[in-house]
Design an enzyme around this catalytic site. Sequence first.
Site, short mmCIF file in Angstrom:
data_model
loop_
_atom_site.label_atom_id
_atom_site.label_comp_id
_atom_site.label_asym_id
_atom_site.label_seq_id
_atom_site.Cartn_x
_atom_site.Cartn_y
_atom_site.Cartn_z
NE ARG A 173 -3.72 -2.27 0.03
CZ ARG A 173 -3.40 -3.33 -0.74
NH1 ARG A 173 -2.37 -3.29 -1.58
NH2 ARG A 173 -4.14 -4.41 -0.69
CB SER A 222 -8.84 -1.27 4.88
OG SER A 222 -9.61 -2.39 4.52
CD GLU A 292 -5.06 0.26 3.08
OE1 GLU A 292 -4.97 -0.79 3.74
OE2 GLU A 292 -5.70 0.34 2.02
C1 LIG Z 1 -15.35 1.42 0.01
C2 LIG Z 1 -13.87 1.45 -0.23
C3 LIG Z 1 -13.21 0.27 -0.52
C4 LIG Z 1 -11.82 0.27 -0.74
N1 LIG Z 1 -11.21 -0.91 -1.05
C5 LIG Z 1 -9.88 -0.93 -1.27
C6 LIG Z 1 -9.22 -2.16 -1.59
O1 LIG Z 1 -9.81 -3.22 -1.71
N2 LIG Z 1 -7.88 -2.12 -1.80
C7 LIG Z 1 -7.16 -0.95 -1.72
O2 LIG Z 1 -5.94 -0.98 -1.93
N3 LIG Z 1 -7.76 0.22 -1.41
C8 LIG Z 1 -9.10 0.26 -1.19
N4 LIG Z 1 -9.71 1.45 -0.87
C9 LIG Z 1 -8.91 2.67 -0.71
C10 LIG Z 1 -8.81 3.54 -1.98
O3 LIG Z 1 -9.91 3.31 -2.82
C11 LIG Z 1 -7.53 3.26 -2.76
O4 LIG Z 1 -6.39 3.54 -1.97
C12 LIG Z 1 -7.46 4.10 -4.04
O5 LIG Z 1 -6.47 3.58 -4.88
C13 LIG Z 1 -7.19 5.58 -3.78
O6 LIG Z 1 -7.37 6.28 -5.01
P1 LIG Z 1 -7.87 7.80 -5.01
O7 LIG Z 1 -7.86 8.26 -6.43
O8 LIG Z 1 -9.16 7.95 -4.30
O9 LIG Z 1 -6.69 8.48 -4.23
P2 LIG Z 1 -6.73 9.62 -3.03
O10 LIG Z 1 -7.50 9.05 -1.91
O11 LIG Z 1 -7.28 10.86 -3.65
O12 LIG Z 1 -5.24 9.76 -2.72
C14 LIG Z 1 -4.53 8.72 -2.07
C15 LIG Z 1 -3.03 9.08 -2.06
O13 LIG Z 1 -2.55 9.07 -3.40
C16 LIG Z 1 -1.95 10.33 -3.73
N5 LIG Z 1 -2.27 10.61 -5.13
C17 LIG Z 1 -3.49 10.55 -5.72
N6 LIG Z 1 -3.39 10.84 -7.03
C18 LIG Z 1 -2.07 11.10 -7.27
C19 LIG Z 1 -1.32 11.48 -8.42
N7 LIG Z 1 -1.91 11.64 -9.61
N8 LIG Z 1 0.02 11.67 -8.28
C20 LIG Z 1 0.61 11.51 -7.09
N9 LIG Z 1 -0.03 11.15 -5.96
C21 LIG Z 1 -1.36 10.96 -6.05
C22 LIG Z 1 -2.59 11.34 -2.76
O14 LIG Z 1 -1.74 12.45 -2.55
C23 LIG Z 1 -2.73 10.47 -1.51
O15 LIG Z 1 -1.52 10.41 -0.82
C24 LIG Z 1 -11.09 1.48 -0.66
C25 LIG Z 1 -11.76 2.68 -0.39
C26 LIG Z 1 -13.14 2.66 -0.17
C27 LIG Z 1 -13.86 3.96 0.11
#
Ligand SMILES: Cc1cc2nc3c(=O)[nH]c(=O)nc-3n(C[C@H](O)[C@H](O)[C@H](O)COP(=O)(O)OP(=O)(O)OC[C@H]3O[C@@H](n4cnc5c(N)ncnc54)[C@H](O)[C@@H]3O)c2cc1C
Length: 308
Positions: A173, A222, A292
């Site tokens: 992660r 999570s 996480e």
């Molecule tokens: C219901 C639910 C279920 C989930 N299930 C999972 C799962 O099964 N497995 C899992 O791994 N995660 C899960 N997640 C967590 C989340 O969805 C993941 O971590 C996802 O990949 C985050 O993407 P995001 O675009 O929302 O990033 P954000 O939440 O917007 O950002 C997360 C991090 O990434 C950085 N970031 C985002 N975009 C960029 C970019 N373009 N360049 C540099 N840094 C960047 C941000 O600065 C931050 O540090 C879940 C979340 C929810 C709400």
Amino acid sequence: MSSLFESLKDSLRGSVLKNESMAAHTSWRVGGPADLFILPADRDDVLTALRLLQEAHCPWLAIGSGSNLLVRDGGIRGAVLNLANLRQLQFQANGRVVAEAGLPVTHLIRLCVEKGLKGMEAMAGIPGSLGGAVAMNAGAGGQEMAGVVTEVVLATPEGEVSRTATDLSFAYRRCELPPQSLLVEATLSLTVAEPVELQVIYRERLAHRRQAHAVGGANAGSVFKNPTGRQAWRLIDEAGLRGASQGGAKVSERHTNFIVNTGTAKAKDILGLIEQVRERVRACQGVNLEPEVKIIGSDELPARDEWI
Ligand SMILES: Cc1cc2nc3c(=O)[nH]c(=O)nc-3n(C[C@H](O)[C@H](O)[C@H](O)COP(=O)(O)OP(=O)(O)OC[C@H]3O[C@@H](n4cnc5c(N)ncnc54)[C@H](O)[C@@H]3O)c2cc1C
């Protein structure tokens, strides 16, 4: 002299907002305002924004869909860049896929499954953007982004640069992006397979997720990483924290590694509950749970408005 906000507005084709509530951009629906919130129209806009932010010594960070973010109630000093408009996607020969960072991962995975490209089907249903998925090394069902990413393009104030997956040192992660850079594109290497086989896994994973994640409120998935050889949800459950609450934040009864905003939560409630869970699990099981979710921003509202 024009403010940074005005310079950005004049120079970008995308939109620039000031004092934008981060609660509107995070799945937990909490978080104070970002001084500046930038939605670049395309990659040229990203580079222009980074250059102007650097010239003004304004701190910045990139977000995707905010599905893994806890923004404190005082908000974010400086600028937030949201790459939601960067959605180009190319399917090339031999399972090579080139995609921009703002593309929703659910969309990307569905198309890969339809085209018979194997490697991400077990991650079906993970919310968020491709940029967020790479930055977090998102994963599920035995697959993770580290297994498919071969190369990325990063935007920096000096221009775009390419990096290989090895340069990013992927781990559980997380990955290491160079400072002052954000991800604008990723190249994935997938294996050609039978679409029907992939559809079965894809549907199973979506059905499992719908059932296990139906926690009935805004959340960020999570909250804690699984410690080596242990499951965070089980440790939390065994510490008697199922349903524990603080203000409007509650440990889900259905999935104890989820904290739900019951409707009125502030970031401070969620942060307080995270600490309560960590302390109790440390006391009961001697295990140090590591969040996480990414916790960003400040507790206090700003006393200055130097960027806007
Ligand atoms: C219901 C639910 C279920 C989930 N299930 C999972 C799962 O099964 N497995 C899992 O791994 N995660 C899960 N997640 C967590 C989340 O969805 C993941 O971590 C996802 O990949 C985050 O993407 P995001 O675009 O929302 O990033 P954000 O939440 O917007 O950002 C997360 C991090 O990434 C950085 N970031 C985002 N975009 C960029 C970019 N373009 N360049 C540099 N840094 C960047 C941000 O600065 C931050 O540090 C879940 C979340 C929810 C709400």
